[in-house]
Design a protein around this motif. Structure first.
Motif, PDB file in Angstrom:
ATOM      1  N   MET A   9       9.484  -1.827  36.965  1.00 11.83           N
ATOM      2  CA  MET A   9       8.807  -1.662  35.561  1.00 11.83           C
ATOM      3  C   MET A   9       7.575  -0.858  36.012  1.00 11.83           C
ATOM      4  N   ARG A  10       7.353   0.437  35.272  1.00 13.66           N
ATOM      5  CA  ARG A  10       6.566   1.464  35.662  1.00 13.66           C
ATOM      6  C   ARG A  10       5.335   0.999  34.845  1.00 13.66           C
ATOM      7  N   LEU A  11       3.879   1.063  35.571  1.00 11.63           N
ATOM      8  CA  LEU A  11       2.646   1.048  34.693  1.00 11.63           C
ATOM      9  C   LEU A  11       2.066   2.292  34.375  1.00 11.63           C
ATOM     10  N   ASP A  12       1.432   2.393  33.437  1.00 12.09           N
ATOM     11  CA  ASP A  12       0.833   3.643  32.743  1.00 12.09           C
ATOM     12  C   ASP A  12      -0.578   3.745  33.166  1.00 12.09           C
ATOM     13  N   ARG A  13      -1.246   4.308  34.296  1.00 18.27           N
ATOM     14  CA  ARG A  13      -2.575   4.389  34.621  1.00 18.27           C
ATOM     15  C   ARG A  13      -3.207   4.893  33.559  1.00 18.27           C
ATOM     16  N   ASP A  14      -2.723   5.975  32.776  1.00 14.47           N
ATOM     17  CA  ASP A  14      -3.664   7.103  31.848  1.00 14.47           C
ATOM     18  C   ASP A  14      -3.938   5.852  30.494  1.00 14.47           C
ATOM     19  N   ALA A  15      -2.842   5.066  30.188  1.00 13.76           N
ATOM     20  CA  ALA A  15      -3.217   4.120  28.980  1.00 13.76           C
ATOM     21  C   ALA A  15      -4.301   2.950  29.317  1.00 13.76           C
ATOM     22  N   ALA A  16      -4.209   2.588  30.769  1.00 12.77           N
ATOM     23  CA  ALA A  16      -5.152   1.560  31.158  1.00 12.77           C
ATOM     24  C   ALA A  16      -6.397   2.215  31.272  1.00 12.77           C
ATOM     25  N   GLU A  17      -6.664   3.296  31.747  1.00 16.33           N
ATOM     26  CA  GLU A  17      -7.767   4.132  31.754  1.00 16.33           C
ATOM     27  C   GLU A  17      -8.600   4.249  30.411  1.00 16.33           C
ATOM     28  N   ARG A  18      -7.596   4.777  29.409  1.00 13.56           N
ATOM     29  CA  ARG A  18      -8.032   4.840  28.022  1.00 13.56           C
ATOM     30  C   ARG A  18      -8.388   3.816  27.324  1.00 13.56           C
ATOM     31  N   ALA A  19      -7.752   2.360  27.642  1.00 17.97           N
ATOM     32  CA  ALA A  19      -8.295   1.394  27.026  1.00 17.97           C
ATOM     33  C   ALA A  19      -9.438   0.827  27.612  1.00 17.97           C
ATOM     34  N   ILE A  20      -9.650   0.881  28.641  1.00 14.62           N
ATOM     35  CA  ILE A  20     -11.054   0.488  29.411  1.00 14.62           C
ATOM     36  C   ILE A  20     -12.143   1.578  29.148  1.00 14.62           C
ATOM     37  N   ARG A  21     -11.949   2.630  28.907  1.00 14.35           N
ATOM     38  CA  ARG A  21     -12.865   3.770  28.317  1.00 14.35           C
ATOM     39  C   ARG A  21     -13.474   3.464  27.014  1.00 14.35           C
ATOM     40  N   ASN A  22     -12.384   3.163  26.170  1.00 14.95           N
ATOM     41  CA  ASN A  22     -12.558   3.259  24.657  1.00 14.95           C
ATOM     42  C   ASN A  22     -13.255   1.638  24.220  1.00 14.95           C
ATOM     43  N   THR A  23     -12.811   0.748  25.112  1.00 17.38           N
ATOM     44  CA  THR A  23     -13.577  -0.553  24.614  1.00 17.38           C
ATOM     45  C   THR A  23     -14.421  -0.990  25.530  1.00 17.38           C
ATOM     46  N   LEU A  24     -14.614  -0.600  26.821  1.00 16.43           N
ATOM     47  CA  LEU A  24     -15.899  -0.900  27.662  1.00 16.43           C
ATOM     48  C   LEU A  24     -16.861   0.175  27.982  1.00 16.43           C
ATOM     49  N   SER A  25     -16.199   1.293  28.600  1.00 18.03           N
ATOM     50  CA  SER A  25     -17.320   2.249  29.067  1.00 18.03           C
ATOM     51  C   SER A  25     -18.114   2.813  27.858  1.00 18.03           C
ATOM     52  N   GLU A  26     -17.565   2.918  26.813  1.00 22.17           N
ATOM     53  CA  GLU A  26     -18.271   3.636  25.443  1.00 22.17           C
ATOM     54  C   GLU A  26     -19.425   2.704  24.881  1.00 22.17           C
ATOM     55  N   LYS A  27     -19.240   1.192  25.332  1.00 27.57           N
ATOM     56  CA  LYS A  27     -20.187   0.265  24.990  1.00 27.57           C
ATOM     57  C   LYS A  27     -21.010  -0.157  25.985  1.00 27.57           C
ATOM     58  N   THR A  28     -20.772   0.253  27.245  1.00 25.84           N
ATOM     59  CA  THR A  28     -21.822  -0.249  28.114  1.00 25.84           C
ATOM     60  C   THR A  28     -22.428   0.848  28.929  1.00 25.84           C
ATOM     61  N   GLY A  29     -21.914   2.198  28.786  1.00 25.82           N
ATOM     62  CA  GLY A  29     -22.501   3.550  29.723  1.00 25.82           C
ATOM     63  C   GLY A  29     -21.760   3.512  30.917  1.00 25.82           C
ATOM     64  N   LEU A  30     -20.803   2.613  31.477  1.00 27.02           N
ATOM     65  CA  LEU A  30     -20.237   2.687  32.630  1.00 27.02           C
ATOM     66  C   LEU A  30     -19.066   3.702  32.855  1.00 27.02           C
ATOM     67  N   THR A  31     -18.957   3.926  33.980  1.00 24.48           N
ATOM     68  CA  THR A  31     -17.616   4.860  34.027  1.00 24.48           C
ATOM     69  C   THR A  31     -16.504   3.809  34.072  1.00 24.48           C
TER      70      THR A  31
END
Length: 713
Positions: free
Chosen positions: A402-424
């Motif tokens: 089962m291959r994991l999608d790193r881009d999808a993981a980064e996109r979910a973290i950026r959209n849900t967490l980074s944009e609201k906290t200012g963290l990378t």
């Protein structure tokens, strides 16, 4: 004899909330083959059959040469949570039909003005009373009015009831009325499933006993159908022996026994993990230890002392608030006394109303799963954070199956967490990893203190798909000096199924002051209980018998379970039991109440087969393995990201030493070794990791556990 195939394989199957794990052990060579598949929440038995078929592709004769198949399942829990059981009625003593709603008359959260209570499984119109009454002494005050039972049967028939639970007051002392009511219902409603409380849970506390009996009746039809279907599926593929099922108390039982009292398998999966940890603890002579099982949905911790984990009978299902005691329906069956936390690989991360990151307790499960699974999951999870931090290899998850999608993981973290906290995204992922570790550590500190243990004296045994990823971080926060990762850690619960003996227990309520007990009667009761338990075991098997007494001070509610030798009629026995109880009481509470008489609450018999021999092949490598790769991994807030070596676990040889930071990958899990930590491979193939340092020193860590328990800051 020619033509007779030898039974050489043993197969363990554990259905979890996210993954279903398979472990196949060759009893001759000790070779272990494993498989891991996403659980089908709608049809878990199909996942089992698919996994068996996958294993059979490499070993075509697997099932025809299988000695036994042992199974642990979340089916019962899922049926209750989804309310997909049989339409159930309740017949109880007249005047007590509202016991399921009155419950204990306790608010589990006294400050919640909008408190929600669990919905009873039986609606009020199907909770009926029978004219009868038995006193707490067992004396019949009012004999059973059979006409009232027949009238109830008519109402159940008109309502198309599929199952009936019968729970009369004090039937644990005298079951005559309950037995007769069952006979009448069986005659009047021949196709209806029956559960009688004196058979399901013959102990005091009418609410707990009634609730447990209702749960048993509610799930019995589904359990019978599921287990029959699974048995037939295995049989059609060549399996000729019995299917065994893990019980909540850590023993295993035949499928026939599990079908007769299905409430006993409500917590079978976590029990398998504890059994596996206990097995490796005995092999390595580790005592005491902290079992740490972190999967896709939850993390479970359990203290194991003297080779045995403590059990409790205060388990609940279908909690309105999953981690609040009292918010669920009691299932008074013996289960391991473990701590369950809403922290798994699928735990969802978000920013709360205060602008702070929060992880769990809700999980993405197997459908849709973490964003990186590529199954349309949009919310970031712990697995997504671990992938972004470099702890997980996207091309080697489940061995590349089962291959994991790193881009999808980064996109979910950026959209849900980074944009609201200012963290990378990396900083946010590190925050998720840190928060979930702290959530587990905070709960574990209280749990460890409650058990009278000090973290500095506990070795942490880590397993589950996410366990070895987070074990070092958790141990560091707790102050545990050593982490042990057994072989096949990602599927260790399924391996634990093969380490548990076939076992069953029976109990009888006594409720008499110990000094007044008639030992001749107690001896006879033990003999009857042993015969009952033996009747539930496979015929012709060697059996071991363990006997215990439940003792408490008069007026107390909860007893202590004390192991005893085979009882005699010698009055000195009472003094011996008192001494054992007082020693145990003093160990737990630091005080003995000399003025209060000791009461014998109940007696118990555990009958089991000898512990099965689980001979796992040791590592075959003879020279130290070289790293198979290097990759960028987040090490710490001070170091940031660094390039670290990555090892394949199957390449490691006994005695190999690895200094952290490093990564050790295996097909079903990944072990993350921190900076300065030292890993060695012992002669059993376990990874022993000595922590370089704790976030606090030993004394501070132990004090922190105690202070968090007693409420000091």
């Amino acid at each position: 004899m020619l033509g007779i195939k030898m039974s050489r394989y043993r197969l363990g199957i554990d259905i979890g909330g996210t993954f279903t794990d398979f472990s196949l052990v060759d009893a001759i060579s000790g070779e272990v083959r494993v498989e891991k598949m996403l659980t089908s929440s709608s049809a878990p038995e199909k996942t089992v059959i698919q996994g068996v078929d996958l294993l059979s592709e490499t070993i075509p004769n697997m099932l025809t040469e299988a000695k036994e198949v042992i199974h642990a399942t979340t089916l019962i829990t899922n049926v209750i949570l989804e309310r997909k059981g049989s339409k159930t009625g309740l017949l109880t003593t007249e005047g007590f039909t509202d016991i399921l709603e009155i419950a204990r008359e306790v608010r589990y959260d006294i400050f919640d003005m909008f408190i929600r209570l669990p919905e009873p499984m039986v609606p009020r119109n199907l909770r009926l009373g029978a004219e009868e009454r038995i006193l707490a002494s067992g004396m019949v005050l009012n004999p059973l009015n059979e006409a009232s039972v027949r009238k109830a049967a008519e109402i159940f028939r008109e309502a198309d009831v599929e199952a009936v639970a019968v729970a009369f007051l004090h039937s644990y002392q005298n079951s005559s009325n309950e037995i007769r009511a069952g006979e009448i219902l069986k005659s009047e409603l021949p196709n209806v499933i029956l559960s009688l409380s004196h058979e399901v849970h013959p102990e005091p506390k009418e609410y707990e006993r009634t609730s447990t009996t209702v749960i048993d009746a509610y799930v019995k039809g589904i359990a019978e159908g599921y287990l029959d279907q699974l048995s037939e599926g295995l049989k059609s593929r060549g399996y000729r022996n019995r299917l065994f099922v893990m019980l909540s108390n850590g023993g295993t039982a035949t499928v026939e026994t599990a079908k007769s009292v299905p409430v006993q398998i409500v917590e079978s999966g976590p029990a398998a993990g504890v059994e596996a940890a206990s097995y490796f603890g005995r092999l390595m002579n580790i005592d005491p230890m902290l079992s740490f099982d972190m999967g896709g949905t939850t993390a479970k911790l359990c203290i194991i002392e003297n080779g045995r984990a403590a059990r409790t009978r205060t388990y609940e299902v279908d909690r309105v608030h999953r981690f609040k005691m009292g918010s669920g329906l009691p299932a008074a069956v013996p289960v391991y006394d473990l701590l369950e936390i809403g922290a798994g690989g699928g735990s969802i991360a978000r920013v709360n109303d205060l602008g702070l990151m929060q992880v769990g307790p809700d999980s993405s499960g197997s459908d849709p799963g973490p964003a990186s699974y590529g199954l349309n999951g949009q919310e970031p999870t712990v697995t997504d954070a671990d992938l972004l931090l470099g702890y997980l290899n996207p091309d080697y998850f489940l061995g590349g199956q089962m291959r994991l999608d790193r881009d999808a993981a980064e996109r979910a973290i950026r959209n849900t967490l980074s944009e609201k906290t200012g963290l990378t995204p990396i900083e946010a992922a590190a925050g998720v990893h840190e928060i979930v570790n702290e959530n587990m550590a905070s709960a574990a500190r209280v749990y460890v203190a409650e058990k009278g243990q000090a973290p500095s004296k506990l070795s942490l045994v880590a397993f589950g798909g996410a366990g070895p990823v987070h074990a070092l971080g958790l141990a560091r926060k707790l102050g545990c000096p050593k982490v042990i990762v057994p072989p096949f850690s990602g599927v260790m619960s399924s391996l634990g199924l093969l380490a548990a003996p076939v076992a069953f227990e029976r109990s009888r309520t006594i409720r008499q002051i110990l000094r007044n007990v008639d030992l001749t009667k107690i001896h006879e009761f033990y003999r009857e209980l042993e015969q009952e338990a033996r009747s539930l075991m496979p015929e012709g098997s060697e059996l071991l018998v363990r006997r215990t007494v439940d003792l408490r001070y008069s007026g107390q509610d909860y007893p202590l379970e004390i192991d005893i030798e085979e009882p005699t009629v010698n009055e000195k026995l009472k003094t011996d039991w008192e001494g054992s109880f007082e020693a145990e009481y003093n160990e737990l509470y630091g005080k003995v109440d000399d003025e209060n008489p000791i009461e014998l609450a109940s007696i118990r018999v555990y009958v089991s087969q000898p512990m099965p021999h689980l001979d796992i092949a040791k590592p075959t490598a003879t020279t130290d393995a070289e790293p198979k790769a290097v990759r960028d991994v987040y090490v710490s807030s001070e170091t940031g990201t660094a390039t670290v070596p990555v090892y394949e676990r199957t390449d490691l040889c006994i005695g190999q030493l690895i200094m952290g930071p490093a990564i050790v990958e295996e097909r079903e899990s990944t072990t993350v070794i921190g900076d300065g930590d030292k890993l060695t491979v012992n002669n059993r193939g376990c990874l022993e990791i000595d922590l370089a340092k704790s976030s606090t020193n030993t004394k501070e860590s132990d004090d922190q556990s105690i202070n968090s328990y007693i409420g000091e800051s």
